[in-house]
Design a protein around this motif. Structure first.
Motif, mmCIF file in Angstrom:
data_model
loop_
_atom_site.group_PDB
_atom_site.id
_atom_site.type_symbol
_atom_site.label_atom_id
_atom_site.label_comp_id
_atom_site.label_asym_id
_atom_site.label_seq_id
_atom_site.Cartn_x
_atom_site.Cartn_y
_atom_site.Cartn_z
ATOM 1 N N HIS A 143 -55.401 40.718 8.141
ATOM 2 C CA HIS A 143 -55.633 40.368 6.736
ATOM 3 C C HIS A 143 -55.211 38.923 6.498
ATOM 4 O O HIS A 143 -54.334 38.416 7.195
ATOM 5 C CB HIS A 143 -54.787 41.243 5.788
ATOM 6 N N ILE A 144 -55.807 38.307 5.479
ATOM 7 C CA ILE A 144 -55.334 37.008 4.986
ATOM 8 C C ILE A 144 -54.596 37.279 3.689
ATOM 9 O O ILE A 144 -55.129 37.955 2.801
ATOM 10 C CB ILE A 144 -56.516 36.059 4.711
ATOM 11 N N ILE A 145 -53.372 36.771 3.581
ATOM 12 C CA ILE A 145 -52.614 36.936 2.332
ATOM 13 C C ILE A 145 -51.942 35.609 1.988
ATOM 14 O O ILE A 145 -51.908 34.700 2.820
ATOM 15 C CB ILE A 145 -51.520 38.034 2.425
ATOM 16 N N SER A 146 -51.397 35.515 0.792
ATOM 17 C CA SER A 146 -50.500 34.394 0.518
ATOM 18 C C SER A 146 -49.232 34.953 -0.099
ATOM 19 O O SER A 146 -49.239 36.033 -0.700
ATOM 20 C CB SER A 146 -51.161 33.348 -0.371
ATOM 21 N N THR A 147 -48.135 34.226 0.117
ATOM 22 C CA THR A 147 -46.842 34.654 -0.416
ATOM 23 C C THR A 147 -46.252 33.525 -1.255
ATOM 24 O O THR A 147 -46.473 32.359 -0.958
ATOM 25 C CB THR A 147 -45.844 34.993 0.718
ATOM 26 N N PRO A 148 -45.501 33.881 -2.315
ATOM 27 C CA PRO A 148 -44.854 32.845 -3.128
ATOM 28 C C PRO A 148 -43.556 32.371 -2.478
ATOM 29 O O PRO A 148 -42.951 33.084 -1.666
ATOM 30 C CB PRO A 148 -44.555 33.575 -4.428
ATOM 31 N N ASN A 149 -43.123 31.174 -2.852
ATOM 32 C CA ASN A 149 -41.808 30.655 -2.442
ATOM 33 C C ASN A 149 -41.634 30.711 -0.929
ATOM 34 O O ASN A 149 -42.485 30.235 -0.195
ATOM 35 C CB ASN A 149 -40.707 31.413 -3.203
ATOM 36 N N GLN A 150 -40.534 31.303 -0.462
ATOM 37 C CA GLN A 150 -40.350 31.423 0.991
ATOM 38 C C GLN A 150 -40.447 32.879 1.438
ATOM 39 O O GLN A 150 -39.900 33.257 2.479
ATOM 40 C CB GLN A 150 -38.988 30.819 1.420
ATOM 41 N N GLY A 190 -48.264 26.946 -7.372
ATOM 42 C CA GLY A 190 -46.918 26.462 -7.081
ATOM 43 C C GLY A 190 -46.676 26.419 -5.589
ATOM 44 O O GLY A 190 -47.529 25.973 -4.840
ATOM 45 N N SER A 191 -45.512 26.904 -5.174
ATOM 46 C CA SER A 191 -45.117 26.791 -3.775
ATOM 47 C C SER A 191 -45.265 28.108 -3.047
ATOM 48 O O SER A 191 -45.037 29.170 -3.612
ATOM 49 C CB SER A 191 -43.655 26.342 -3.682
ATOM 50 N N GLY A 192 -45.618 28.024 -1.775
ATOM 51 C CA GLY A 192 -45.733 29.242 -0.985
ATOM 52 C C GLY A 192 -46.452 28.995 0.316
ATOM 53 O O GLY A 192 -46.527 27.862 0.798
ATOM 54 N N TRP A 193 -47.005 30.067 0.858
ATOM 55 C CA TRP A 193 -47.631 30.047 2.174
ATOM 56 C C TRP A 193 -48.907 30.886 2.153
ATOM 57 O O TRP A 193 -49.002 31.851 1.398
ATOM 58 C CB TRP A 193 -46.682 30.661 3.216
ATOM 59 N N ALA A 194 -49.851 30.528 3.029
ATOM 60 C CA ALA A 194 -50.986 31.407 3.331
ATOM 61 C C ALA A 194 -50.801 31.906 4.760
ATOM 62 O O ALA A 194 -50.283 31.171 5.614
ATOM 63 C CB ALA A 194 -52.301 30.645 3.196
ATOM 64 N N TRP A 195 -51.202 33.143 4.990
ATOM 65 C CA TRP A 195 -50.897 33.800 6.284
ATOM 66 C C TRP A 195 -52.086 34.582 6.839
ATOM 67 O O TRP A 195 -52.849 35.179 6.074
ATOM 68 C CB TRP A 195 -49.781 34.834 6.093
ATOM 69 N N LEU A 196 -52.136 34.633 8.161
ATOM 70 C CA LEU A 196 -52.912 35.667 8.857
ATOM 71 C C LEU A 196 -51.898 36.695 9.322
ATOM 72 O O LEU A 196 -50.933 36.346 10.018
ATOM 73 C CB LEU A 196 -53.670 35.084 10.061
ATOM 74 N N VAL A 197 -52.083 37.932 8.891
ATOM 75 C CA VAL A 197 -51.101 38.980 9.213
ATOM 76 C C VAL A 197 -51.785 40.172 9.863
ATOM 77 O O VAL A 197 -53.004 40.366 9.751
ATOM 78 C CB VAL A 197 -50.357 39.474 7.944
#
Ligand code: MN
Length: 221
Positions: free
Chosen positions: A151-158, A136-143
């Protein structure tokens, strides 16, 4: 982030600082315009509307609200999460896409990426995998975590990583609104294109800022 006034009530759209067609052919002008004015603009308007009747929350910066969602009045908590997250995420997004700058990481961040992920190509592959597998919708991140580790993570929605006590160095928007006009369902093609327009000088600067915040939090300053 710079220009802190955009991140306190009444919230405002930060200047993008470049034209809608500046990232052609990788990201098309119409997508940029709609994304910025309608989507990001909508998050800002909805966030202000949610907070309007709670003046005691107007003195706090957006990050403080997003890190304390469970303390917010129940009737606005979800709206602040979605629209506040949307405002913060997109403000980071326009910033890291600023035309110019290095097209690959350099300096200290590159060393850390090499150390953590076994080279830039491996990093890119793992990041794309996180972005592709976000349902669905979301983002991938370097945090950066509170121990200073990447770390690499992904988050849903906003959702923004600060909701998990992680600091966002950069993220890639994988909502369909960020690519559908040009790439339709081809998220992988969009992702490949985006790597051509990331500004690694800005990302390196964000990394250095986040590292300082880690140090401050550890010494309690
Ligand atoms: Mn978006």
């Amino acid at each position: 982030m710079e220009n802190r006034q955009y991140f306190k009530y009444p919230y405002r759209l930060p200047e993008m600082g470049y034209s809608y067609d500046a990232l052609e052919p990788y990201i098309d002008a119409l997508t940029m315009e709609i994304h910025y004015t309608k989507h990001h603009g909508g998050y800002v308007n909805n966030l202000n509307a949610a907070l309007e009747k709670y003046p005691y929350l107007h003195d706090y910066y957006l990050e403080d609200l997003l890190m304390n969602l469970s303390a917010l009045p129940l009737d606005i908590a979800e709206s602040v999460r979605n629209n506040g997250g949307g405002h913060l995420n997109h403000s980071i997004w326009w910033q890291i896409l600023t035309p110019g700058g290095s097209k690959t990481p350099t300096g200290e961040l590159l060393q850390e990426i090499n150390k953590t992920f076994g080279g830039f190509d491996n990093f890119k592959e793992q990041f794309n995998k996180a972005a592709m597998s976000r349902f669905g919708s979301g983002w991938a991140w370097l945090v950066l975590d509170r121990f200073g580790k990447l770390h690499i993570i992904s988050t849903p929605n906003q959702d923004n990583p600060i909701m998990q006590n992680l600091m966002p160095i950069f993220g890639i928007d994988v909502w369909e609104h960020s690519y559908y006009l040009k790439y339709q369902n081809r998220r992988a093609d969009y992702l490949n294109a985006v790597w051509n327009v990331l500004n690694w000088d800005v990302i390196e600067k964000r990394y250095q800022e986040m590292k300082k915040k880690v140090l401050y939090s550890i010494v309690g300053g």
